[in-house]
Design a protein around this motif. Structure first.
Motif, PDB file in Angstrom:
ATOM      1  N   UNK A  92      56.136  10.137  54.867  1.00 16.53           N
ATOM      2  CA  UNK A  92      54.893  10.899  54.651  1.00 16.53           C
ATOM      3  C   UNK A  92      55.124  12.255  53.973  1.00 16.53           C
ATOM      4  N   UNK A  93      56.357  12.689  53.860  1.00 20.85           N
ATOM      5  CA  UNK A  93      56.645  13.983  53.217  1.00 20.85           C
ATOM      6  C   UNK A  93      56.067  13.991  51.796  1.00 20.85           C
ATOM      7  N   UNK A  94      55.354  15.054  51.453  1.00 23.62           N
ATOM      8  CA  UNK A  94      54.578  15.021  50.204  1.00 23.62           C
ATOM      9  C   UNK A  94      55.357  15.498  48.980  1.00 23.62           C
ATOM     10  N   UNK A  95      56.584  15.944  49.178  1.00 26.01           N
ATOM     11  CA  UNK A  95      57.389  16.376  48.024  1.00 26.01           C
ATOM     12  C   UNK A  95      57.249  17.866  47.771  1.00 26.01           C
ATOM     13  N   UNK A  96      58.269  18.473  47.155  1.00 22.33           N
ATOM     14  CA  UNK A  96      58.247  19.927  46.990  1.00 22.33           C
ATOM     15  C   UNK A  96      58.306  20.399  45.540  1.00 22.33           C
ATOM     16  N   UNK A  97      58.059  19.511  44.579  1.00 20.79           N
ATOM     17  CA  UNK A  97      58.074  19.982  43.194  1.00 20.79           C
ATOM     18  C   UNK A  97      56.777  20.738  42.909  1.00 20.79           C
ATOM     19  N   UNK A 146      55.616  14.849  44.258  1.00 21.54           N
ATOM     20  CA  UNK A 146      56.571  13.830  44.703  1.00 21.54           C
ATOM     21  C   UNK A 146      57.263  13.099  43.552  1.00 21.54           C
ATOM     22  N   UNK A 147      57.663  13.844  42.516  1.00 24.99           N
ATOM     23  CA  UNK A 147      58.564  13.250  41.519  1.00 24.99           C
ATOM     24  C   UNK A 147      59.948  13.088  42.171  1.00 24.99           C
ATOM     25  N   UNK A 148      60.900  12.549  41.407  1.00 21.51           N
ATOM     26  CA  UNK A 148      62.255  12.326  41.941  1.00 21.51           C
ATOM     27  C   UNK A 148      62.812  13.613  42.559  1.00 21.51           C
ATOM     28  N   UNK A 149      62.788  14.698  41.811  1.00 23.08           N
ATOM     29  CA  UNK A 149      63.280  15.972  42.347  1.00 23.08           C
ATOM     30  C   UNK A 149      62.492  16.399  43.584  1.00 23.08           C
ATOM     31  N   UNK A 150      61.166  16.263  43.519  1.00 20.32           N
ATOM     32  CA  UNK A 150      60.311  16.685  44.636  1.00 20.32           C
ATOM     33  C   UNK A 150      60.613  15.932  45.914  1.00 20.32           C
ATOM     34  N   UNK A 151      61.112  14.700  45.786  1.00 21.02           N
ATOM     35  CA  UNK A 151      61.415  13.887  46.965  1.00 21.02           C
ATOM     36  C   UNK A 151      62.876  13.976  47.387  1.00 21.02           C
ATOM     37  N   UNK A 152      63.772  14.257  46.436  1.00 18.63           N
ATOM     38  CA  UNK A 152      65.188  13.992  46.723  1.00 18.63           C
ATOM     39  C   UNK A 152      66.130  15.175  46.530  1.00 18.63           C
ATOM     40  N   UNK A 153      65.630  16.330  46.076  1.00 19.38           N
ATOM     41  CA  UNK A 153      66.557  17.464  45.928  1.00 19.38           C
ATOM     42  C   UNK A 153      66.934  18.013  47.309  1.00 19.38           C
ATOM     43  N   UNK A 154      67.956  18.831  47.351  1.00 19.05           N
ATOM     44  CA  UNK A 154      68.422  19.383  48.615  1.00 19.05           C
ATOM     45  C   UNK A 154      67.325  20.072  49.421  1.00 19.05           C
ATOM     46  N   UNK A 155      66.574  21.005  48.813  1.00 20.13           N
ATOM     47  CA  UNK A 155      65.504  21.681  49.571  1.00 20.13           C
ATOM     48  C   UNK A 155      64.432  20.718  50.099  1.00 20.13           C
ATOM     49  N   UNK A 156      64.167  19.614  49.396  1.00 25.56           N
ATOM     50  CA  UNK A 156      63.208  18.621  49.905  1.00 25.56           C
ATOM     51  C   UNK A 156      63.761  17.966  51.164  1.00 25.56           C
ATOM     52  N   UNK A 157      65.065  17.675  51.151  1.00 25.27           N
ATOM     53  CA  UNK A 157      65.683  17.086  52.354  1.00 25.27           C
ATOM     54  C   UNK A 157      65.560  18.058  53.527  1.00 25.27           C
ATOM     55  N   UNK A 158      65.837  19.318  53.233  1.00 27.03           N
ATOM     56  CA  UNK A 158      65.781  20.337  54.297  1.00 27.03           C
ATOM     57  C   UNK A 158      64.369  20.456  54.868  1.00 27.03           C
ATOM     58  N   UNK A 159      63.374  20.480  53.962  1.00 27.23           N
ATOM     59  CA  UNK A 159      61.998  20.633  54.411  1.00 27.23           C
ATOM     60  C   UNK A 159      61.534  19.392  55.189  1.00 27.23           C
ATOM     61  N   UNK A 160      61.934  18.215  54.715  1.00 24.34           N
ATOM     62  CA  UNK A 160      61.502  16.975  55.375  1.00 24.34           C
ATOM     63  C   UNK A 160      62.101  16.831  56.762  1.00 24.34           C
ATOM     64  N   UNK A 161      63.377  17.157  56.908  1.00 25.41           N
ATOM     65  CA  UNK A 161      64.077  16.863  58.162  1.00 25.41           C
ATOM     66  C   UNK A 161      64.274  18.095  59.033  1.00 25.41           C
ATOM     67  N   UNK A 162      63.887  19.281  58.533  1.00 23.25           N
ATOM     68  CA  UNK A 162      63.954  20.485  59.353  1.00 23.25           C
ATOM     69  C   UNK A 162      65.348  21.071  59.480  1.00 23.25           C
ATOM     70  N   UNK A 163      66.281  20.569  58.702  1.00 18.82           N
ATOM     71  CA  UNK A 163      67.628  21.149  58.704  1.00 18.82           C
ATOM     72  C   UNK A 163      68.313  20.843  57.371  1.00 18.82           C
ATOM     73  N   UNK A 164      69.257  21.689  57.001  1.00 19.87           N
ATOM     74  CA  UNK A 164      69.901  21.469  55.700  1.00 19.87           C
ATOM     75  C   UNK A 164      70.643  20.133  55.671  1.00 19.87           C
ATOM     76  N   UNK A 165      70.685  19.525  54.494  1.00 22.10           N
ATOM     77  CA  UNK A 165      71.301  18.202  54.322  1.00 22.10           C
ATOM     78  C   UNK A 165      72.709  18.171  54.913  1.00 22.10           C
ATOM     79  N   UNK A 166      73.469  19.246  54.694  1.00 25.18           N
ATOM     80  CA  UNK A 166      74.875  19.211  55.126  1.00 25.18           C
ATOM     81  C   UNK A 166      75.019  19.159  56.652  1.00 25.18           C
ATOM     82  N   UNK A 167      73.929  19.461  57.378  1.00 24.57           N
ATOM     83  CA  UNK A 167      73.995  19.386  58.844  1.00 24.57           C
ATOM     84  C   UNK A 167      73.570  18.024  59.391  1.00 24.57           C
TER      85      UNK A 167
END
Lengths: 305, 305
Positions: A174-179, A184-205
């Motif tokens: 349901x995450x709407x993307x951050x571009x 919700x283009x590729x970057x809006x769905x899959x860049x690092x900050x989108x991962x962080x916003x979707x899951x509430x923590x940075x990708x590396x964690x």
């Protein structure tokens, strides 16, 4: 001998600048990194570095690989400038004139991701047979470069394949993307900050078994299958911060095979996908070593003509 | 004079073959069309046509533009063959040997849509400044060709951009797509037969105000915005049966602008999109005239080397 010439490389990114002097990845003489602050200050630091190096070593040319958007049109009055970037203070910044004035040697200007693509193409002998070669960086944003006929592809502007539209199953995600331009283009769905916003923590964690990685691999695989259909590349190189999570590679490869569904009857994909979608040969130095490669081919070409 | 040389062009499609002899779109000497039946019969008809023409006119070379998938690797033992097509009887068909044996002149082999792209590039003087140039045919299937550095792009195989994955809003369009490999890829959602299956009647029977056209324009615009992001072309040519519905062009252009959302800051798109997404200069003869153009550049290049 041309191969003994020494070149400068500058990779100007949104968070840091990397400056290097050398002739090849095996012969790096100097390297510095400093944060990207305001143009006057940061560019001056680069100029100082190359001037200092030029006191000891004859530099033949400098390649400048910059974050964009850029004016790459050699006939334009603003050639060599960053154009309208959202990065505060950096819109309409001339990236090359001060270097040129200070050093009086040729400056070759390129988009940072295209330079990374070129670095991967030029310094990995295998890749000379792998055109078209596509390079993606998946990190703070998603950028791409394409090498064809031994050079980065330039069209109207540079490649912006991070912004392609891919299927987005809103039930599953349901995450709407951050571009800011396309949600919700590729970057809006899959860049690092989108991962962080979707899951509430940075990708590396995020732990290895977190569903984030499967979803991330799905989006990257969708984009890569689109690139395969659109361009029929012989190799795809995936770099950037998100791709530091090495387990992504095998997940992406499997999903790409599933998405292509045997439509592309090439043994390079069907039998050797591990060698088709690969991490960068140059690690995180593709950009700056690509800038040096661009300077080198410019000088070598002039010599041959 | 090279420009007076006469060439043959063959466009071998899944439903018909078009054979032509001439030097340019302005100087077509002979043209025939006949249905695609079985390889032995259809290829022999083409051989007979060109042999008859060669009795009256010296042919310098023949360009063969064939439906695919094809083996375009000149080092392969099956170069010049159609490979594994679903079209009954046509798998593993040698498209060029009989012509070569009968006429003893160079045969240039190319994918039909790449030849169409090349025809549009070569015969429209404007397009020589428009690289990368992308050509799509939207009809029974959806195919694409790309021209870059004055030639069709060949990668691992040919361009298959009709199969890219685009967003599919199943609420707005519950139709599941008709691609046997990927269901609801671009081709699966937007080719002519998909329109027919979705709406229960052939596209050409659908009235101007039918919602089919808005949906069709949406899918085409999604695919074209992806192509713009991925390749930064200077021109997109849209041909094929579905694009005969001329009202689609302005709908697609408006939707592309909306999808790009000012991210691509190029006046060629922002101010002159009517001149950026265009119908074929050569109408429905792009393929066969592209085949002639390919034969012509092959001979001219040999002369210059």
């Amino acid at each position: 001998m041309t191969s003994d010439n020494i070149y400068g490389g500058l990779e100007g990114g949104g968070t840091k600048f990397v400056c290097m002097v050398g002739s090849s990845p095996q012969n790096i003489l100097e390297e510095v990194r400093f944060p990207t602050t305001i143009p006057r200050e940061t560019i001056q630091q680069a100029v100082n570095f190359f001037k200092r190096c030029a006191d000891n070593t004859r530099l033949s040319a400098i390649g400048v690989a910059s974050f964009g958007p850029l004016d790459l049109d050699k006939n334009s009055p603003t050639y060599g400038h960053i154009t309208t970037t959202p990065k505060p203070g950096w819109s309409h910044t001339d990236m090359i004139s001060k270097l040129h004035q200070a050093l009086g040697i040729p400056i070759i200007f390129e988009h940072d991701v295209s330079a990374s693509a070129f670095g991967e193409y030029y310094w990995n002998p295998q890749n000379r047979q792998k055109e078209p070669l596509v390079y993606f960086t998946i990190g703070t944003g998603i950028g791409a470069g394409i090498i064809l006929n031994s050079r980065p592809v330039h069209g109207l502007l540079h490649i912006e394949a991070g912004h392609m539209h891919i299927p987005h199953d809103r039930k599953a995600d349901p995450y709407s993307g951050n571009c800011p331009f396309h949600s919700d283009c590729f970057e809006g769905l899959a860049c690092g900050p989108a991962m962080k916003q979707r899951w509430g923590q940075p990708a590396e964690n995020l732990p290895e078994d977190h569903p984030a990685w499967n979803l991330e691999a799905t989006y990257i695989a969708l984009a890569m299958s689109n690139v395969i259909f659109t361009l029929s590349p012989k190799r795809i190189v995936l770099g950037g911060g998100v791709m530091q999570h090495e387990a992504l590679f095998s997940m992406i490869r499997q999903k790409v095979l599933k998405l292509l569904n045997n439509y592309i009857q090439s043994s390079d994909i069907l039998e050797r996908i591990d060698d088709f979608i690969v991490p960068p040969f140059l690690g995180n130095r593709s950009g700056v070593l690509g800038a040096i490669a661009l300077a080198r081919v410019e000088i070598e070409e002039k010599k041959n003509n």
